[in-house]
Write a protein that holds these residues in place. Structure first.
Motif, PDB file in Angstrom:
ATOM      1  N   SER A  19      44.009  33.910  42.582  1.00 43.33           N
ATOM      2  CA  SER A  19      45.037  34.314  43.438  1.00 43.33           C
ATOM      3  C   SER A  19      44.844  33.250  44.707  1.00 43.33           C
ATOM      4  CB  SER A  19      44.646  36.091  44.452  1.00 43.33           C
ATOM      5  OG  SER A  19      44.276  35.629  45.771  1.00 43.33           O
ATOM      6  N   PRO A  20      46.708  32.972  45.055  1.00 46.53           N
ATOM      7  CA  PRO A  20      46.745  31.988  45.526  1.00 46.53           C
ATOM      8  C   PRO A  20      45.760  31.985  47.352  1.00 46.53           C
ATOM      9  CG  PRO A  20      48.763  32.158  44.664  1.00 46.53           C
ATOM     10  CD  PRO A  20      47.885  33.288  44.363  1.00 46.53           C
ATOM     11  N   VAL A  21      46.062  32.570  47.267  1.00 41.47           N
ATOM     12  CA  VAL A  21      45.018  33.043  48.874  1.00 41.47           C
ATOM     13  C   VAL A  21      43.570  32.779  48.941  1.00 41.47           C
ATOM     14  CG1 VAL A  21      44.717  34.959  50.223  1.00 41.47           C
ATOM     15  CG2 VAL A  21      46.628  34.791  48.998  1.00 41.47           C
ATOM     16  N   ALA A  22      43.006  33.025  48.162  1.00 45.48           N
ATOM     17  CA  ALA A  22      41.943  32.673  47.384  1.00 45.48           C
ATOM     18  C   ALA A  22      41.454  31.378  47.049  1.00 45.48           C
ATOM     19  CB  ALA A  22      41.182  33.748  45.822  1.00 45.48           C
ATOM     20  N   ILE A  23      42.217  30.360  46.773  1.00 43.41           N
ATOM     21  CA  ILE A  23      42.098  28.975  46.963  1.00 43.41           C
ATOM     22  C   ILE A  23      42.544  28.400  47.707  1.00 43.41           C
ATOM     23  CG2 ILE A  23      43.378  27.155  45.941  1.00 43.41           C
ATOM     24  CD1 ILE A  23      44.560  28.403  43.034  1.00 43.41           C
ATOM     25  N   GLN A  24      43.608  29.219  48.794  1.00 44.33           N
ATOM     26  CA  GLN A  24      43.386  28.421  50.158  1.00 44.33           C
ATOM     27  C   GLN A  24      41.917  28.649  51.158  1.00 44.33           C
ATOM     28  OE1 GLN A  24      46.513  29.881  52.363  1.00 44.33           O
ATOM     29  NE2 GLN A  24      46.876  27.764  53.102  1.00 44.33           N
TER      30      GLN A  24
END
Length: 332
Positions: A20-25
Motif C-alpha cells: 500500500s502507498p501508506v506502507a511505502i511512505q
C-alpha cells in the motif's frame, strides 16, 4: 547490518505494487542513517582526539536539527567556548553540506554505496568492507563558508522559511497554484515543518492531505529534481540540478485512432514514467526509457524502477517538502 537494510528498504517497497502507498511512505519515514560526527580538529582543544558523536538520524530530517546537541556535546572541547549552536555547519571530506537539503539526499549525493553492488551478507574481512556507514561528518562552529551556505539564525526561522518556500514550489507545480499552502492556517503551516522535525508521520499526513490533490485528480505537473553526478576531478563542489515541469501523463496515438479515418479520434493517455522523464531531461545519460544503460536513478538510497509512474513515486516517496530528489548514479 540492520542499519543498511533500514536505510535502503523503501525502494524495494516502491517496486512491489501490492504494498500500500501508506506502507511505502511509512517505510521511507522510518529510514535512518548512522552518523559519526567529529569536531573539526582546528576547533578542538585536543585536535583529533575528541570523541565522536554517534547517532542514527532519520533520512527525511535536516542536519541543523543536530546542532544544539552537538554544541552541548563538544562544549568542553571547543577552543572558542562562546560560539553559538546556530553558527554550526557540516562538511564531508572538506565539502560544506547544503543544510536546506534532507540528509537522505545528501547521503545519496556524497556517500551512498552503489545499490546494485550492495550485499546483505556481512563481510568477514573488515578491511575489505567498503560500507559508507556510519557516515562520517565534520562539524564546525566558526569560519562559516559564506560563499556556499546561507547563515542560520538562533530561532530557526531561516530553516523554517527555506522548507516552506520549497513546499510552496512543489505545491505550485502539483496544482498550478500555491493557494493550497498559502491558505493553510498558521497552525497547520508551522505544524507541517514541526511534523518533519519530529518525524511525526500521522501529523504530517493530516496536513499534507490538504495540499495533495485526491488520487482521482492527477497532478498538473510533478515536482521532481534530478541531481547529476559530480566529476571526480572537478574544481567546483557545486551541485548540478536539472528540473522541468512534467505532466503526470502523456498522450500517445492509440491503435484505434491510428486505424480510424474519423477526425474525432483522440489520442490515448498513459502514465509518465521515471524513465520517460529522465530520457527527456537527460537523453545522453538515459538513451532508453525502459532500461538503465549508462546511469541509474537513485531515490532514498536505492534504484528507482524506470517503469514506475512518476506521479505514484511523488505521492508515496517524496521528501517532506513534496519533492522527489533523484540522484543520478553512473554505471560501471
Amino acid at each position: 547490518m540492520t542499519a543498511r537494510r533500514v536505510v535502503h528498504e523503501p525502494s524495494k517497497l516502491v517496486m512491489e505494487t501490492r504494498v500500500s502507498p501508506v506502507a511505502i511512505q511509512r517505510s521511507i519515514w522510518d529510514g535512518r542513517i548512522p552518523l559519526e560526527i567529529v569536531l573539526a580538529p582546528s576547533e578542538s582543544r585536543t585536535y583529533d582526539k575528541t570523541d565522536p558523536y554517534l547517532i542514527s538520524f532519520p533520512r527525511i530530517s535536516y542536519l541543523p536539527a543536530l546542532l544544539p546537541k552537538l554544541r552541548a556535546f563538544f562544549s568542553t572541547s571547543l577552543i572558542e567556548p562562546d560560539s553559538k549552536y546556530h553558527e554550526g555547519w557540516f562538511a564531508f571530506e572538506g565539502v560544506p553540506l547544503k543544510w536546506h537539503y534532507p540528509i537522505g539526499l545528501l547521503f545519496d549525493l556524497y556517500a551512498g554505496v552503489d545499490p546494485a553492488t550492495r550485499s546483505s551478507t556481512p563481510n568477514p574481512d573488515p578491511q575489505e568492507d567498503e560500507s559508507p556507514l556510519p557516515w562520517r561528518l565534520t562539524v564546525h562552529f566558526k569560519d562559516w563558508p559564506v560563499e556556499e551556505l546561507v547563515r542560520l539564525d538562533a530561532n530557526g526561522m531561516v530553516m523554517n522559511d527555506a522548507f516552506i518556500n520549497s513546499v510552496k514550489e512543489a505545491d505550485f507545480l502539483r496544482n498550478g497554484t500555491a493557494k493550497g499552502i498559502m491558505s493553510l492556517s498558521k497552525e497547520d503551516s508551522s505544524g507541517l515543518w514541526k511534523a518533519v522535525e519530529d518525524v511525526d508521520l500521522p501529523a504530517f499526513q493530516r496536513i499534507s492531505s490538504i495540499l495533495l490533490p485526491a488520487p482521482s485528480q492527477p497532478f498538473r505537473n510533478v515536482p521532481i529534481r534530478v541531481f547529476l553526478p559530480l566529476p571526480p576531478d572537478g574544481d567546483s563542489p557545486s551541485l548540478k540540478v536539472v528540473q522541468s515541469p512534467f505532466p503526470p501523463s502523456i498522450s500517445t496515438p492509440s491503435v484505434q485512432a491510428s486505424q480510424s479515418i474519423s477526425p474525432r479520434s483522440s489520442p490515448s493517455v498513459q502514465p509518465q514514467t521515471v524513465g520517460g522523464v529522465l530520457h527527456t531531461l537527460l537523453p545522453n545519460l538515459f538513451p532508453s526509457r525502459r532500461t538503465p544503460v549508462l546511469a541509474k536513478p537513485v531515490l532514498h538510497g536505492a534504484v528507482l524502477p524506470m517503469s514506475a509512474p512518476i506521479e505514484e513515486v511523488i505521492r508515496t516517496s517524496a521528501y517532506g517538502d513534496g519533492w522527489a530528489y533523484v540522484v543520478v548514479r553512473m554505471m560501471g
